[in-house]
Design an enzyme around this catalytic site. Structure first.
Site, mmCIF file in Angstrom:
data_model
loop_
_atom_site.group_PDB
_atom_site.id
_atom_site.type_symbol
_atom_site.label_atom_id
_atom_site.label_comp_id
_atom_site.label_asym_id
_atom_site.label_seq_id
_atom_site.Cartn_x
_atom_site.Cartn_y
_atom_site.Cartn_z
ATOM 1 N N TRP A 1 16.024 21.197 1.231
ATOM 2 C CA TRP A 1 15.645 21.148 2.659
ATOM 3 C C TRP A 1 14.272 20.500 2.836
ATOM 4 O O TRP A 1 13.882 20.131 3.933
ATOM 5 C CB TRP A 1 15.630 22.565 3.260
ATOM 6 N N ASP A 2 13.559 20.342 1.739
ATOM 7 C CA ASP A 2 12.260 19.681 1.766
ATOM 8 C C ASP A 2 12.331 18.371 2.558
ATOM 9 O O ASP A 2 11.426 18.023 3.308
ATOM 10 C CB ASP A 2 11.796 19.341 0.336
ATOM 11 N N GLU B 1 11.985 32.785 -0.661
ATOM 12 C CA GLU B 1 12.847 33.085 -1.812
ATOM 13 C C GLU B 1 12.521 34.416 -2.497
ATOM 14 O O GLU B 1 13.107 34.741 -3.519
ATOM 15 C CB GLU B 1 12.793 31.931 -2.815
ATOM 16 N N LYS C 1 7.260 34.535 -0.585
ATOM 17 C CA LYS C 1 6.841 33.403 -1.417
ATOM 18 C C LYS C 1 6.246 32.302 -0.541
ATOM 19 O O LYS C 1 5.383 31.553 -0.951
ATOM 20 C CB LYS C 1 8.088 32.884 -2.144
ATOM 21 N N GLN C 2 6.770 32.210 0.701
ATOM 22 C CA GLN C 2 6.397 31.075 1.553
ATOM 23 C C GLN C 2 6.646 31.395 3.021
ATOM 24 O O GLN C 2 7.265 32.403 3.347
ATOM 25 C CB GLN C 2 7.237 29.879 1.153
#
Ligand code: BGC
Length: 759
Positions: free
Chosen positions: A355-356, A482, A592-593
């Site tokens: 998806w980056d 994640e 994580k993000q």
């Protein structure tokens, strides 16, 4: 402002040598060559001697310990193809080796205007011969198949006899590291030679991959500046090809060896060998200077359209420009490839696309080079049928489920909780298509490709979700974070799903209104009833309820879990994924993000600013930023919420992530998503850019450390330049038609006459 990134180096160190292979790699979106030393490194140095073709892959086994129904047991992997960067140099019989003798001067340069990397060395051999070496490398934007090395040697202290031994090694291995889940665990030999030989001194090798049965070809040719030098190319019993060049220099004299390598593949052409030979003939005809000129011209145009300058902060300016340059180098120029998480700079994540691309890279290209954004989306269109097959594998009766990570369009994630279950990628692709449309107005693309993807992905949501008490819910998926997997109603996922569903409907209505929906209707067999279903699911989409403290839960059960104590966690335990079992992490509030925070950037009007602020502050405390995709998102949202200092802090970390190797893992490849994110942090964040159905607007501020910044973007085919200082914002139309833009909420017509607004 010249765009140069330079390193003055004293000695050849293990760590830097591996890192600089990434930082000084050459790539053009088709091929990528790591910046390995031509002469090689000692056996105890880590090196990833790689050359890659975007989209070119082999298939490897991905054995599942428990073979449950429809688990994938094969995956795509990016290949390391022929090594043509090796050139040994012997000076009066002594091998040139930076660890022997003395390095008198050493500099490595990436010139982002010229599009070349350079090594400048002054070296004294153990016997005392002094030579100057200048090596320039380029992967051409004019001829995407072309990689060149221009190797110049100057005799500094006396007469020298030189031998260049230049290699063309067709059969190479991939890099592996069984201890790191982000790298391939094994390194089989993927490639074998079908045919190799020499014609008129030009070596060629046609190879085939072991399982995908794709072919790639490399053709290598040499030129030497000194007519007296002798060239001889031979093939040895291992199938490696060597061109030896002998040259004698008097003190002060120089000689230059030019090595041209052409790479082709059977994904893009039927006969890679003839195509490579033809290309080589053309390249030799044109000569190196021609390609240097074209390279500079290409980059001049790129920078003219993608300029971003930060005033008064040369380090950040360098970092952001480096990131933008690397995005251009990494991104496919056709629809056979895309942009890998590590671009073409290394084998981390096995060359997979995530998806980056949609959420971090397309936003950059949409504003600077919409054609490249279109290519990235076209790649998804090319893999739409595979996405439909993938949906079936997962038990869906309809729709397209794009894989979490892939090269060819098949799912390549072996661990579904933080892989396949990230269904948000489907909505991300839809978001990127809408973003492309809202910025370019290209309805023709939507008609031919975009809406088909939106319909198929919207269909998937209809099949994934179900109604509970009149609300549409999406269960058992993973959001971007994640460290929290397999949850019900992930806020981010439900937001992108709603957007996906509602835009599938909007585009359909728009095409119908214009009377151009027939072809699409036939292709996707859409009915009015299905459109209604999509519209209803969008309207009834459920979102987890805001807590009594005013915070949006990441998902239904997020606030039932204990909070992970990040402060009490030893520094050596980060990234957590390398030290804790995933299931353990899932049971805590630890991210994580950016997940919910990222949704605030994409959907700023979905909830009140105060809720966003409270949520931002909450998630800030429980986010480790173990993913490189995180801080840029926090920066953008901090800007949008008026937290300027925080925005700058997060931005700085994102901008310098690779150029200063902040996570100590750039050696394995750059982080392309973060690179796009750092650009977005300036343009969407500091400058407050917003593009939606109502139009385009900006509301810039200048971070306290800067005196200002300037950037250029494209909107609806026009190009504008914006200059921001602490006192004023000025916008001028550089190309195309005038249009209206809101600046600090006030509608302004942007024309060739500069518009100046006081801050
Ligand atoms: C991140 C993902 C990302 C992937 C590739 C992972 O560490 O969590 O969001 O897509 O890296 O960059």
């Amino acid at each position: 402002m010249a765009k140069i990134f330079q390193k003055n180096i004293k000695t050849l160190s293990k760590k830097d040598s591996f890192l600089y292979e990434t930082l000084f790699h050459n790539a053009n979106g088709y091929i990528g060559v790591r910046g390995c030393l031509e002469e090689g490194v000692p056996a105890d140095f880590n090196t990833m001697r790689g050359t890659y073709i975007n989209g070119f892959y082999d298939i490897v086994d991905m054995k599942q310990a428990e073979n449950l129904c429809n688990f994938i047991e094969k995956k795509d992997t990016m290949l390391n193809i022929a090594d043509t960067q090796t050139i040994y140099l012997f000076v009066n019989g002594e091998p040139f080796d930076m660890l022997k003798g003395n390095i008198l001067k050493y500099k490595r340069t990436l010139d982002m205007d010229a599009g070349i990397t350079q090594r400048d060395i002054e070296w004294k051999s153990p016997k005392g011969d002094k030579i100057g070496i200048n090596i320039k490398r380029m992967t051409s934007f004019e001829e995407l198949s072309l990689f060149t090395i221009e190797y110049k040697v100057t005799a500094l202290s006396g007469n020298v006899s030189l031998l260049f031994s230049s290699k063309h090694i067709p059969e190479v291995m991939n890099y592996s590291d069984p201890t790191d889940p982000r790298l391939a665990a094994e390194s089989p030999k993927f490639i074998s030679t079908i045919e190799a030989g020499i014609n008129d001194g030009v070596s060629y090798a046609l190879c085939e991959t072991s399982r995908s049965k794709l072919k790639c070809c490399s053709v290598v040719s040499h030129e030497i500046s000194d007519a007296k030098s002798r060239l001889c190319t031979v093939k040895d019993e291992d199938g490696n090809l060597t061109c030896d060049v002998v040259s004698d220099l008097k003190k002060g004299e120089s000689v230059t060896l030019v090595k041209y390598s052409i790479f082709t593949d059977s994904l893009r052409c039927e006969d890679p060998l003839s195509s490579a030979k033809e290309k080589m003939a053309k390249v030799l005809d044109n000569g190196l200077k021609y390609y240097y000129k074209k390279q500079a011209a290409y980059l001049e145009e790129f920078w003219a359209g993608s300029m971003l300058e930060i005033h008064n902060d040369p380090k950040m300016n360098e970092a952001v420009n480096f990131n933008m340059y690397e995005l251009l180098c990494s991104s496919a120029k056709d629809s056979y490839g895309n942009i890998a998480a590590k671009g073409l700079s290394g084998e981390g994540y096995e060359g997979h696309y995530f998806w980056d691309s949609e959420m971090f890279v397309i936003p950059f290209f949409v504003l600077t080079d919409p054609y490249l954004a279109k290519m990235l989306i076209s790649y998804r269109y090319r893999t739409l049928e595979k996405a439909k097959e993938n949906a079936k594998l997962l038990g869906h009766k309809k729709g397209a489920l794009f894989p979490w990570r892939t090269i060819t369009g098949v799912e390549c994630s072996g661990y579904f909780p933080s892989g396949t279950a990230q269904y948000h990628i489907v909505g991300d692709i839809a978001y990127a298509i809408v973003n492309y449309y809202l910025t370019t107005g290209d309805l023709d693309f939507i008609k031919k490709y975009g809406e088909e993807i939106l319909i198929e992905t919207a269909r998937l949501w209809l099949d994934v979700g179900n109604y509970v008490g009149g609300t549409f819910r999406i269960n058992d998926v993973s959001g971007p974070d994640e460290y929290t997997c397999m949850v019900n109603n992930n806020y981010y996922t439900n937001r992108v799903a709603k957007y996906n569903l509602s835009w599938a409907v909007k585009f359909y209505e728009l095409l119908k209104e214009r009377g151009i929906e027939k072809e699409l209707k036939k292709k996707v067999q859409i009915t009015a009833a299905e459109i209604k279903e999509m519209s209803e699911a969008a309207d009834k989409m459920y979102f987890p309820k805001i807590s009594k403290d005013g915070v949006i839960p990441q998902d239904d059960s997020f606030f039932d879990k204990p909070v992970w104590n990040i402060k009490a966690t030893p520094k050596s335990d980060f990234p957590l994924l390398l030290h804790y079992h995933p299931l353990h992490l899932y049971r805590y509030q630890v991210c994580k993000q950016a997940d919910t925070v990222m949704a605030f950037f994409l959907f700023p009007d979905a909830v009140e600013k105060n809720t966003q602020k409270k949520s931002f502050e909450y998630y800030e405390k429980i986010t480790t930023h173990d993913s490189s995709l995180s801080k840029c998102a926090f920066s953008i949202v901090a800007s949008k919420l008026g937290m300027q200092d925080k925005a700058y802090k997060y931005f700085g970390n994102s901008a310098e992530f690779d150029i200063r190797d902040l996570h100590d893992n750039t050696s394995y490849g750059i982080h392309t998503a973060n690179m796009g994110g750092s650009f977005m942090a300036v343009v969407y964040g500091f400058a407050g850019l917003s593009i939606n159905e109502k139009g385009i607007s900006i509301a810039p501020f200048v971070p306290y450390k800067w005196s200002g910044y300037s950037f250029k973007i494209r909107f609806m085919g026009s190009r504008i330049r914006t200059d921001v200082t602490k006192e004023e914002v000025s916008v001028v139309l550089e190309e195309g038609e005038a249009f209206a833009m809101k600046i600090y909420g006030k509608k302004t017509k942007i024309t060739k006459k500069k518009t100046v607004v006081k801050v």
